[in-house]
Design an enzyme around this catalytic site. Structure first.
Site, PDB file in Angstrom:
ATOM      1  N   LYS A  99       4.835 -63.232 -72.572  1.00  0.00           N
ATOM      2  CA  LYS A  99       5.297 -64.034 -71.337  1.00  0.00           C
ATOM      3  C   LYS A  99       5.443 -65.329 -71.114  1.00  0.00           C
ATOM      4  O   LYS A  99       4.409 -65.662 -71.790  1.00  0.00           O
ATOM      5  CB  LYS A  99       4.277 -63.523 -69.930  1.00  0.00           C
ATOM      6  N   GLY A 108      -0.329 -68.522 -56.892  1.00  0.00           N
ATOM      7  CA  GLY A 108      -1.677 -68.331 -57.050  1.00  0.00           C
ATOM      8  C   GLY A 108      -1.579 -69.333 -55.527  1.00  0.00           C
ATOM      9  O   GLY A 108      -2.467 -69.815 -54.518  1.00  0.00           O
ATOM     10  N   ALA A 134       3.441 -64.566 -59.319  1.00  0.00           N
ATOM     11  CA  ALA A 134       3.616 -65.077 -58.864  1.00  0.00           C
ATOM     12  C   ALA A 134       3.452 -65.495 -57.154  1.00  0.00           C
ATOM     13  O   ALA A 134       4.774 -64.786 -56.634  1.00  0.00           O
ATOM     14  CB  ALA A 134       4.066 -66.671 -59.377  1.00  0.00           C
ATOM     15  N   GLY A 135       2.787 -65.622 -56.049  1.00  0.00           N
ATOM     16  CA  GLY A 135       3.085 -66.136 -54.948  1.00  0.00           C
ATOM     17  C   GLY A 135       2.634 -64.373 -53.828  1.00  0.00           C
ATOM     18  O   GLY A 135       1.972 -64.382 -52.715  1.00  0.00           O
ATOM     19  N   ASN A 187      -2.360 -61.682 -59.861  1.00  0.00           N
ATOM     20  CA  ASN A 187      -3.462 -61.796 -60.050  1.00  0.00           C
ATOM     21  C   ASN A 187      -4.626 -62.526 -58.949  1.00  0.00           C
ATOM     22  O   ASN A 187      -5.906 -62.190 -59.175  1.00  0.00           O
ATOM     23  CB  ASN A 187      -3.708 -63.376 -61.269  1.00  0.00           C
TER      24      ASN A 187
END
Lengths: 67, 260
Positions: free
Chosen positions: B103, B164, B190-191, B212
């Site tokens: 990635k 995040g 993401a997000g 995550n």
């Protein structure tokens, strides 16, 4: 004796030490790592024959948690 | 259900069982990381490359908790702000265990962690030439996403919102455009803030989601991991099932004939 940098820290090593010698000294398992010397990757098969000299910069990395 | 069995998720030549890919950062400890991943059902996890702590030999290491032979490690370039840093990181990752599926993320700004697309495109070209299979974290610009595909990206990974932030899908129109035009998998990265965000992304037709913080920073990460597993599966099935047509006015569900 020669002075090198290992992960940004100055260390003193015996003359003609190989990269593998350094890994052994710090009890690092080469199978779980990747090693770079002065910006060049040292393939696992060359760890023994790569002899370190004064001012060499060694980077030893592994995988950590990340997103 | 016959159709669902053939619903194979493949990135380059790697078959991935779960459409939920999870990050391994921000957990309390490695034990919690491993437990959360188990609960999430993910078989692909992102990992970062960092210096070994040479002074603390007893410090636990990730590979003791997550066996790279059982779970697919996806090395990332988190924290890289230049193409050369990203390339260096991924070359080291490849040396570590032969990982070719990686990635790429090249960040442009510390405050937003927004992708630097100029450096990202530059890196993609080089990595593809070097034989890497590159999954690329990118902005939600359809034009740039197409460029990445043209340059050989194995998957397009547009952000839902900043890394995040937990703000969820902020630009559904662009994500929809990217899904529509892409021939390689599209993974929202993401997000994502909560399980329903993942369902919405999957219902739109994303091939997968990468999560995550939403799991690691939940009050109960293990339960949230399970919630995400179900959310992604629900979203995918809902997408495959094909939603009903929207109507402006009510249409009764019960027959009007025979009303007493």
């Amino acid at each position: 004796m020669a002075k090198i940098q290992l992960n940004g820290k100055k260390i003193t090593i015996k003359p003609k030490s190989s990269v593998l010698d350094i890994l052994k000294r710090y009890k690092l398992d080469s199978r779980k790592l990747a090693i770079e010397c002065n910006g060049f990757i040292i393939p696992r098969t060359n760890l023994k024959k790569t002899i370190l000299k004064e001012n060499d910069k060694l980077e030893v990395v592994h995988f950590i948690g990340g997103g | 259900m016959g159709k669902l069995k053939k619903d194979i998720f493949k990135i380059d030549k790697t078959i991935i069982k779960s459409r939920l890919i999870v990050g391994t950062g921000k957990y309390k400890n490695f034990k919690q990381t491993a437990e959360a991943i188990k609960m999430s059902g993910a078989d692909m996890v992102t990992v970062a490359v960092r210096r070994v702590n040479i002074l603390d030999k007893k410090k636990p290491i990730l590979t003791d908790y997550l066996n790279p032979k059982k779970i697919i490690y996806l090395p990332n370039t988190a924290g890289c702000f230049t193409s050369s840093d990203a390339l260096r990181t991924l070359r080291l990752a490849r040396e570590m265990g032969g990982w070719k599926l990686v990635k790429l993320e090249v960040l442009g700004d510390k405050k937003t962690l927004y992708p630097n697309m100029i450096e990202t495109i530059k890196s993609t070209k080089i990595l593809v030439k070097e034989g890497f299979k590159v999954m690329v974290y990118c902005t939600d610009d359809p034009l740039l996403a197409k460029k990445l595909e043209d340059y050989g990206a194995s998957a397009i990974m547009p952000l839902a919102s900043p890394i995040g932030s937990g703000l969820g899908l902020q630009n559904k129109v662009n994500i929809a455009l990217i899904i529509k035009q892409s021939k390689v998998p599209v993974i929202v990265d993401a997000g994502i803030g909560t399980a329903s965000d993942a369902t919405v992304a999957m219902e739109m037709g994303c091939d997968g989601v990468l999560v995550n913080s939403a799991i690691a920073q939940a009050k109960n990460p293990l339960l949230m991991a399970k919630a995400f597993k179900n959310a992604v599966m629900s979203g995918r099935e809902s997408f495959l099932a094909g939603r009903m047509k929207k109507n402006f006015f009510a249409i009764p569900s019960s027959p009007t004939k025979g009303i007493i």
